[in-house]
Scaffold this motif. Structure first.
Motif, PDB file in Angstrom:
ATOM      1  N   PHE A   1       0.824  -1.211   0.000  1.00 24.15           N
ATOM      2  CA  PHE A   1       0.000   0.000   0.000  1.00 24.15           C
ATOM      3  C   PHE A   1       0.856   1.258   0.000  1.00 24.15           C
ATOM      4  N   LEU A   2       1.831   1.307   0.904  1.00 26.83           N
ATOM      5  CA  LEU A   2       2.670   2.505   0.997  1.00 26.83           C
ATOM      6  C   LEU A   2       3.528   2.683  -0.251  1.00 26.83           C
ATOM      7  N   ALA A   3       3.995   1.587  -0.831  1.00 30.84           N
ATOM      8  CA  ALA A   3       4.776   1.683  -2.060  1.00 30.84           C
ATOM      9  C   ALA A   3       3.933   2.250  -3.198  1.00 30.84           C
ATOM     10  N   LEU A   4       2.721   1.776  -3.329  1.00 32.46           N
ATOM     11  CA  LEU A   4       1.853   2.264  -4.399  1.00 32.46           C
ATOM     12  C   LEU A   4       1.402   3.702  -4.155  1.00 32.46           C
ATOM     13  N   TRP A   5       1.080   4.004  -2.917  1.00 29.14           N
ATOM     14  CA  TRP A   5       0.507   5.310  -2.600  1.00 29.14           C
ATOM     15  C   TRP A   5       1.569   6.416  -2.568  1.00 29.14           C
ATOM     16  N   LYS A   6       2.655   6.192  -1.839  1.00 31.66           N
ATOM     17  CA  LYS A   6       3.670   7.231  -1.656  1.00 31.66           C
ATOM     18  C   LYS A   6       4.687   7.269  -2.797  1.00 31.66           C
ATOM     19  N   LEU A   7       5.192   6.097  -3.194  1.00 33.33           N
ATOM     20  CA  LEU A   7       6.264   6.080  -4.197  1.00 33.33           C
ATOM     21  C   LEU A   7       5.738   6.231  -5.616  1.00 33.33           C
ATOM     22  N   MET A   8       4.630   5.571  -5.902  1.00 41.89           N
ATOM     23  CA  MET A   8       4.102   5.616  -7.264  1.00 41.89           C
ATOM     24  C   MET A   8       2.978   6.637  -7.436  1.00 41.89           C
ATOM     25  N   LEU A   9       2.587   7.259  -6.322  1.00 43.89           N
ATOM     26  CA  LEU A   9       1.570   8.321  -6.306  1.00 43.89           C
ATOM     27  C   LEU A   9       0.226   7.882  -6.886  1.00 43.89           C
ATOM     28  N   TRP A  10      -0.163   6.669  -6.569  1.00 41.72           N
ATOM     29  CA  TRP A  10      -1.475   6.175  -6.979  1.00 41.72           C
ATOM     30  C   TRP A  10      -2.523   6.776  -6.048  1.00 41.72           C
ATOM     31  N   PRO A  11      -3.767   6.866  -6.476  1.00 41.54           N
ATOM     32  CA  PRO A  11      -4.828   7.308  -5.558  1.00 41.54           C
ATOM     33  C   PRO A  11      -4.949   6.335  -4.379  1.00 41.54           C
ATOM     34  N   ILE A  12      -5.333   6.863  -3.237  1.00 38.28           N
ATOM     35  CA  ILE A  12      -5.326   6.086  -1.995  1.00 38.28           C
ATOM     36  C   ILE A  12      -6.250   4.859  -2.072  1.00 38.28           C
ATOM     37  N   PHE A  13      -7.425   5.014  -2.671  1.00 37.29           N
ATOM     38  CA  PHE A  13      -8.356   3.887  -2.733  1.00 37.29           C
ATOM     39  C   PHE A  13      -7.879   2.818  -3.705  1.00 37.29           C
ATOM     40  N   THR A  14      -7.309   3.232  -4.808  1.00 39.39           N
ATOM     41  CA  THR A  14      -6.768   2.273  -5.767  1.00 39.39           C
ATOM     42  C   THR A  14      -5.605   1.512  -5.150  1.00 39.39           C
ATOM     43  N   ALA A  15      -4.713   2.244  -4.489  1.00 42.11           N
ATOM     44  CA  ALA A  15      -3.569   1.608  -3.832  1.00 42.11           C
ATOM     45  C   ALA A  15      -4.041   0.625  -2.760  1.00 42.11           C
ATOM     46  N   GLY A  16      -5.076   1.003  -2.014  1.00 44.20           N
ATOM     47  CA  GLY A  16      -5.606   0.114  -0.979  1.00 44.20           C
ATOM     48  C   GLY A  16      -6.206  -1.155  -1.553  1.00 44.20           C
ATOM     49  N   LEU A  17      -6.970  -1.025  -2.618  1.00 47.63           N
ATOM     50  CA  LEU A  17      -7.581  -2.210  -3.228  1.00 47.63           C
ATOM     51  C   LEU A  17      -6.537  -3.137  -3.835  1.00 47.63           C
ATOM     52  N   ILE A  18      -5.579  -2.579  -4.544  1.00 46.45           N
ATOM     53  CA  ILE A  18      -4.522  -3.396  -5.143  1.00 46.45           C
ATOM     54  C   ILE A  18      -3.699  -4.075  -4.054  1.00 46.45           C
ATOM     55  N   ALA A  19      -3.362  -3.345  -2.995  1.00 43.47           N
ATOM     56  CA  ALA A  19      -2.593  -3.918  -1.887  1.00 43.47           C
ATOM     57  C   ALA A  19      -3.371  -5.032  -1.199  1.00 43.47           C
ATOM     58  N   LEU A  20      -4.671  -4.859  -1.069  1.00 46.45           N
ATOM     59  CA  LEU A  20      -5.507  -5.884  -0.456  1.00 46.45           C
ATOM     60  C   LEU A  20      -5.491  -7.171  -1.278  1.00 46.45           C
ATOM     61  N   VAL A  21      -5.623  -7.036  -2.577  1.00 44.52           N
ATOM     62  CA  VAL A  21      -5.630  -8.205  -3.460  1.00 44.52           C
ATOM     63  C   VAL A  21      -4.263  -8.887  -3.448  1.00 44.52           C
ATOM     64  N   ILE A  22      -3.200  -8.115  -3.510  1.00 44.80           N
ATOM     65  CA  ILE A  22      -1.859  -8.698  -3.515  1.00 44.80           C
ATOM     66  C   ILE A  22      -1.558  -9.389  -2.195  1.00 44.80           C
ATOM     67  N   ALA A  23      -1.898  -8.760  -1.074  1.00 45.93           N
ATOM     68  CA  ALA A  23      -1.656  -9.371   0.237  1.00 45.93           C
ATOM     69  C   ALA A  23      -2.436 -10.665   0.380  1.00 45.93           C
TER      70      ALA A  23
END
Length: 93
Positions: free
Chosen positions: A18-40
């Motif tokens: 989540f933090l990698a997608l949100w902070k480093l790649m600057l993805w929107p917070i909800f998108t980063a959360g959903l992708i992180a949830l699926v990957i985890a």
């Protein structure tokens, strides 16, 4: 204890992704959360199967301990209620 280990691993993996997608790649917070949830979910399901099954067993044992056994009078009352319910259902047909 296995349940706690599995939960910490899954939460940690979620936070890292989540933090990698949100902070480093600057993805929107909800998108980063959903992708992180699926990957985890996928990573822990595929690579931590033994730990997942052990955590499931721990949770099952914990909930089995807390359930109170029924007394004979409770079982008798349930049987009476079941018989009454069956009688009502058979009368409706």
């Amino acid at each position: 204890m296995q349940f706690l280990k599995y939960s910490v691993i899954r939460l940690g993996l979620f936070l890292v992704v989540f933090l990698a997608l949100w902070k480093l790649m600057l993805w929107p917070i909800f998108t980063a959360g959903l992708i992180a949830l699926v990957i985890a979910f996928a990573v822990t399901y595929l690579f931590f199967n033994k730990l997942r099954l052990a955590a499931n067993d721990d949770a099952r044992k914990a909930f089995a301990k807390t359930s109170a056994s029924k007394t004979d009078s409770q079982l008798a009352e349930e049987a009476i209620e079941d018989a009454y319910d069956e009688k009502l259902r058979s009368d409706d047909k």
